[in-house]
Design a protein around this motif. Sequence first.
Motif, PDB file in Angstrom:
ATOM      1  N   LEU A  74     -12.938   8.506   6.255  1.00 38.80           N
ATOM      2  CA  LEU A  74     -12.009   7.951   7.227  1.00 38.80           C
ATOM      3  C   LEU A  74     -10.603   8.437   6.894  1.00 38.80           C
ATOM      4  O   LEU A  74     -10.175   8.345   5.738  1.00 38.80           O
ATOM      5  CB  LEU A  74     -12.018   6.421   7.199  1.00 38.80           C
ATOM      6  CG  LEU A  74     -13.337   5.685   7.378  1.00 38.80           C
ATOM      7  CD1 LEU A  74     -13.083   4.182   7.443  1.00 38.80           C
ATOM      8  CD2 LEU A  74     -14.055   6.154   8.615  1.00 38.80           C
ATOM      9  N   VAL A  75      -9.889   8.909   7.891  1.00 39.46           N
ATOM     10  CA  VAL A  75      -8.500   9.314   7.716  1.00 39.46           C
ATOM     11  C   VAL A  75      -7.633   8.262   8.387  1.00 39.46           C
ATOM     12  O   VAL A  75      -7.675   8.096   9.613  1.00 39.46           O
ATOM     13  CB  VAL A  75      -8.240  10.709   8.315  1.00 39.46           C
ATOM     14  CG1 VAL A  75      -6.770  11.106   8.143  1.00 39.46           C
ATOM     15  CG2 VAL A  75      -9.144  11.749   7.658  1.00 39.46           C
ATOM     16  N   THR A  76      -6.869   7.534   7.568  1.00 40.62           N
ATOM     17  CA  THR A  76      -6.053   6.434   8.090  1.00 40.62           C
ATOM     18  C   THR A  76      -4.585   6.584   7.690  1.00 40.62           C
ATOM     19  O   THR A  76      -3.832   5.613   7.752  1.00 40.62           O
ATOM     20  CB  THR A  76      -6.587   5.075   7.596  1.00 40.62           C
ATOM     21  OG1 THR A  76      -6.550   5.046   6.162  1.00 40.62           O
ATOM     22  CG2 THR A  76      -8.003   4.829   8.073  1.00 40.62           C
ATOM     23  N   VAL A  77      -4.179   7.791   7.300  1.00 39.47           N
ATOM     24  CA  VAL A  77      -2.782   8.012   6.918  1.00 39.47           C
ATOM     25  C   VAL A  77      -1.901   8.060   8.166  1.00 39.47           C
ATOM     26  O   VAL A  77      -2.378   8.172   9.296  1.00 39.47           O
ATOM     27  CB  VAL A  77      -2.621   9.323   6.131  1.00 39.47           C
ATOM     28  CG1 VAL A  77      -3.398   9.275   4.830  1.00 39.47           C
ATOM     29  CG2 VAL A  77      -3.046  10.530   6.972  1.00 39.47           C
ATOM     30  N   LYS A  78      -0.586   7.978   7.953  1.00 35.78           N
ATOM     31  CA  LYS A  78       0.364   8.159   9.036  1.00 35.78           C
ATOM     32  C   LYS A  78       0.259   9.584   9.578  1.00 35.78           C
ATOM     33  O   LYS A  78      -0.123  10.519   8.872  1.00 35.78           O
ATOM     34  CB  LYS A  78       1.792   7.896   8.548  1.00 35.78           C
ATOM     35  CG  LYS A  78       2.023   6.473   8.055  1.00 35.78           C
ATOM     36  CD  LYS A  78       1.863   5.458   9.163  1.00 35.78           C
ATOM     37  CE  LYS A  78       2.195   4.060   8.684  1.00 35.78           C
ATOM     38  NZ  LYS A  78       2.039   3.044   9.755  1.00 35.78           N
ATOM     39  N   ALA A  79       0.621   9.754  10.835  1.00 27.04           N
ATOM     40  CA  ALA A  79       0.430  11.046  11.502  1.00 27.04           C
ATOM     41  C   ALA A  79       1.132  12.182  10.771  1.00 27.04           C
ATOM     42  O   ALA A  79       0.607  13.293  10.685  1.00 27.04           O
ATOM     43  CB  ALA A  79       0.916  10.952  12.945  1.00 27.04           C
ATOM     44  N   HIS A  80       2.329  11.924  10.223  1.00 25.76           N
ATOM     45  CA  HIS A  80       3.058  12.997   9.544  1.00 25.76           C
ATOM     46  C   HIS A  80       2.445  13.360   8.196  1.00 25.76           C
ATOM     47  O   HIS A  80       2.870  14.336   7.567  1.00 25.76           O
ATOM     48  CB  HIS A  80       4.529  12.619   9.360  1.00 25.76           C
ATOM     49  CG  HIS A  80       4.748  11.329   8.626  1.00 25.76           C
ATOM     50  ND1 HIS A  80       4.857  10.127   9.280  1.00 25.76           N
ATOM     51  CD2 HIS A  80       4.851  11.058   7.312  1.00 25.76           C
ATOM     52  CE1 HIS A  80       5.039   9.164   8.385  1.00 25.76           C
ATOM     53  NE2 HIS A  80       5.034   9.703   7.194  1.00 25.76           N
ATOM     54  N   GLN A  81       1.432  12.592   7.754  1.00 22.25           N
ATOM     55  CA  GLN A  81       0.744  12.894   6.500  1.00 22.25           C
ATOM     56  C   GLN A  81      -0.623  13.535   6.728  1.00 22.25           C
ATOM     57  O   GLN A  81      -1.361  13.780   5.777  1.00 22.25           O
ATOM     58  CB  GLN A  81       0.568  11.596   5.691  1.00 22.25           C
ATOM     59  CG  GLN A  81       1.881  10.933   5.307  1.00 22.25           C
ATOM     60  CD  GLN A  81       1.698   9.505   4.816  1.00 22.25           C
ATOM     61  OE1 GLN A  81       0.773   8.809   5.240  1.00 22.25           O
ATOM     62  NE2 GLN A  81       2.563   9.060   3.934  1.00 22.25           N
ATOM     63  N   ASN A 108      -3.572  14.750  15.619  1.00 23.32           N
ATOM     64  CA  ASN A 108      -4.212  14.658  14.308  1.00 23.32           C
ATOM     65  C   ASN A 108      -5.517  15.449  14.243  1.00 23.32           C
ATOM     66  O   ASN A 108      -5.817  16.101  13.239  1.00 23.32           O
ATOM     67  CB  ASN A 108      -4.478  13.194  13.964  1.00 23.32           C
ATOM     68  CG  ASN A 108      -3.215  12.367  13.951  1.00 23.32           C
ATOM     69  OD1 ASN A 108      -2.276  12.658  13.225  1.00 23.32           O
ATOM     70  ND2 ASN A 108      -3.179  11.317  14.766  1.00 23.32           N
ATOM     71  N   LEU A 109      -6.299  15.385  15.301  1.00 24.32           N
ATOM     72  CA  LEU A 109      -7.570  16.114  15.323  1.00 24.32           C
ATOM     73  C   LEU A 109      -7.352  17.617  15.165  1.00 24.32           C
ATOM     74  O   LEU A 109      -8.083  18.287  14.434  1.00 24.32           O
ATOM     75  CB  LEU A 109      -8.303  15.844  16.633  1.00 24.32           C
ATOM     76  CG  LEU A 109      -9.115  14.554  16.722  1.00 24.32           C
ATOM     77  CD1 LEU A 109      -9.485  14.264  18.166  1.00 24.32           C
ATOM     78  CD2 LEU A 109     -10.362  14.642  15.854  1.00 24.32           C
ATOM     79  N   GLU A 110      -6.354  18.135  15.847  1.00 22.54           N
ATOM     80  CA  GLU A 110      -6.073  19.571  15.770  1.00 22.54           C
ATOM     81  C   GLU A 110      -5.694  19.978  14.347  1.00 22.54           C
ATOM     82  O   GLU A 110      -6.091  21.044  13.863  1.00 22.54           O
ATOM     83  CB  GLU A 110      -4.967  19.934  16.748  1.00 22.54           C
ATOM     84  CG  GLU A 110      -5.360  19.850  18.221  1.00 22.54           C
ATOM     85  CD  GLU A 110      -5.342  18.421  18.760  1.00 22.54           C
ATOM     86  OE1 GLU A 110      -5.659  18.241  19.949  1.00 22.54           O
ATOM     87  OE2 GLU A 110      -5.042  17.475  17.991  1.00 22.54           O
ATOM     88  N   THR A 111      -4.935  19.128  13.671  1.00 24.69           N
ATOM     89  CA  THR A 111      -4.540  19.420  12.291  1.00 24.69           C
ATOM     90  C   THR A 111      -5.746  19.431  11.371  1.00 24.69           C
ATOM     91  O   THR A 111      -5.890  20.307  10.500  1.00 24.69           O
ATOM     92  CB  THR A 111      -3.519  18.379  11.803  1.00 24.69           C
ATOM     93  OG1 THR A 111      -2.365  18.426  12.652  1.00 24.69           O
ATOM     94  CG2 THR A 111      -3.088  18.655  10.374  1.00 24.69           C
TER      95      THR A 111
END
Length: 316
Positions: A74-81, A108-111
């Motif tokens: 699960l990725v729950t970090v802030k968008a800039h992270q 976020n998905l693209e990153t």
Amino acid sequence: MKIAIIGPGAMGLFFAARLQESGQEVWLLDYRPERTAHLKQHALRLITLDGEDRDYYLNVVYEAHAIGPCDLTLVTVKAHQTEAAAAQLPLLMADGGVALTLQNGIGNLETMAAVVGPERLLAGVTTLGVTLLEIGRIRHAGQGPVLIGRPPGALVTDETLRLIVEVFRGAGLDCRETADIMAAVWDKLLINVGINSVTALTRLRNGQLLIAPEAWRVASAAVQEAWQTALASGVKPSPEPLSRMRQVCQATANNRSSMLQDVLAKRQTEIDAINGQIVRLGITLQVATPINALLTDLIKALELGLVSGATNVISE
């Protein structure tokens, strides 16, 4: 199921506690060694909706290799992270695991796909309200569903997707599979566009937006601009976004929005992934977004004040 959670903020801690309590093997990956040390030494305290205190001892590590390959990340970090979090995915997904973003905003998905490809990625959204009170202490402030689905390019099987949904349900969460997750992502974005920046600027809790007509008018105008931008981009979000924003404000009335929590904690916000994305898309699609542009500029100016030390305007 072996689950890694990147980002022990309010939402990451909440999911870790609930999933571990249901019997899953859960690991938290933190990027701050001092916070890692604190969470390893002290129990996480979760204040439930009923006001009950529950303590959880969680597995928290500073490096991904201490966790190893997982079934689900699960990725729950802030968008800039997200870029930093995505760099950890190759190891955590090494044996064919799946990654699920439960973040705010879009992009976020693209990153993540730029690092591991889109095939094993899932997207999710939730309107759960969780407040970070201090390191190792959170409050469950509002109910809301968790929606999970396959974004464009994902090849996750029906069996795997349904298994993940059942894991969340087993943790007592209202989790549902959705066929059009990108519409759901936009549904959440439309709500965040209205609630987050306005509450961050005014320090109002979510429910207080409903009794502050000036703030509600600004939030509503921002949502209307975002709605027009979504339609122009070919997305078909759910109808009546203002009614849905009102429902979220009611369901999470006592919650501070994530952006307000960031401002009060003097952290960088997710404005670029929320209102800022509406402005950028508006320029590309020739949709006027003056309210979102103004809100983005104001939050950016507020962030600058936090960095420069002009913090008295947001003190508790």
